[in-house]
Design a protein around this motif. Sequence first.
Motif, PDB file in Angstrom:
ATOM      1  N   GLU A 336     -26.190 131.156  38.413  1.00  0.00           N
ATOM      2  CA  GLU A 336     -25.200 132.046  39.020  1.00  0.00           C
ATOM      3  C   GLU A 336     -25.584 133.506  38.807  1.00  0.00           C
ATOM      4  N   TRP A 339     -28.479 134.393  41.022  1.00  0.00           N
ATOM      5  CA  TRP A 339     -28.080 134.498  42.420  1.00  0.00           C
ATOM      6  C   TRP A 339     -27.447 135.857  42.690  1.00  0.00           C
ATOM      7  N   GLU A 340     -26.651 136.337  41.750  1.00  0.00           N
ATOM      8  CA  GLU A 340     -26.014 137.639  41.906  1.00  0.00           C
ATOM      9  C   GLU A 340     -27.017 138.781  41.752  1.00  0.00           C
ATOM     10  N   ASN A 341     -28.041 138.559  40.911  1.00  0.00           N
ATOM     11  CA  ASN A 341     -29.034 139.613  40.666  1.00  0.00           C
ATOM     12  C   ASN A 341     -30.397 138.958  40.480  1.00  0.00           C
TER      13      ASN A 341
END
Length: 400
Positions: A336, A339-341
């Motif tokens: 997660e 995916w965000e960074n």
Amino acid sequence: MEELYTLEREVGRGSYGVVFEGHMAKTGQKVAIKRLPCSNPECIELYLQELWAMRATAKNHVNVIALHSCLLQTGPRSLKPLKPGKLPLRLVETVLKGSVVGAQSEDRNDVQANIQRTTNSVSRLQDKTNTVQARAKLQEGPKSNSSNSMTPQRPSNRARKRVCQSREEQPGPLRCLALWLVMEYCDGGDLNQYLLSRPPDVQRNLSVVRQLCSAVSFLHSLGITHRDLKPDNVLVCMTPKGPVVKVADFGLSKMSEGVMDGGPTRQHFSSTCGSDFYMAPEVWGGLPYTAQADIFSLGVMFWAVLERITFLEEGSSEEQLGAYVSRGRWLMPLGEALWENAGLQLIIPVRFKRAPPLPPPPGRAVCSLLSDMLASDPDARPPAQQLESRLRSAVREDSH
């Protein structure tokens, strides 16, 4: 059932079925018997996927759980073995139609009577199992709480496992009441239980990692993508030569066609499924993904095993192996966070204080391999067929 196998006690229970310890009636060999109730077309699809994958692996790899046989329950006391390579057509029809297929020619009263007899039979089986289990618990005494107060906890709003969206159960008469999978029995528990109940040991940890590399390489060579690799789904068998780990639970696995010369499959999948802490970034993002998602899950497990990184699930006091990113007092799965960074730099080995006892941190070469396995870009991760050789080289380099 008694003519073929004897059920001793319940040893595990999950979202889809119950696992019993049992024995083969003729030989007395200890086995694990999983009962999968066929009451829902979406669940039946998972059962058939698991059966198909386990038949494909057969007993051909020491680090993959072996399937002895599969039985189809068609009545309260009616079981018939499935022939190798055959699937129960009524269950296949159920999956294709999206609703449980029953025997339409049966009289309604007969159907209700059959269901009631099945319920009574299962109740008697559960009563017997619960009695044996209660007796075992009395003998064992109270279970100690092994978790440390310093162990980080998972926030309460996180779902532990992601499975494809399913419709509500469809009511109706059942011909195929349950599938029974008879598998080899592992007496060491799952990987969490086995490793966290013992002091840290570098050689033991490396042995576990090597065996998992071998298992996943074998699965990918057959075109099988597991899609739910995590410590809960790795079982341990105790042998005179040491622990043997076995990859298990193929309910979310997928088989790909056209795998040539043992090469890795490039087939893309789209269903968001797996367990939060081990899901790859592309799975978190809802993108099409390949078998390289398994490599990310394996990397999370390896990092946790080698550095003994643990967390607590909501409502549980038992530690679980898993790496994560800290967000204040909460934890975020690596997939997660990446995916965000996608440019997030993971700190391997971990440099903040954790609860002892701890093994020494892995060397620079092993850390480099972990970083590659946990790359946000799936194509930057090494294929499963390279993992064993890269691990051997890294361990050899670090030892010098």
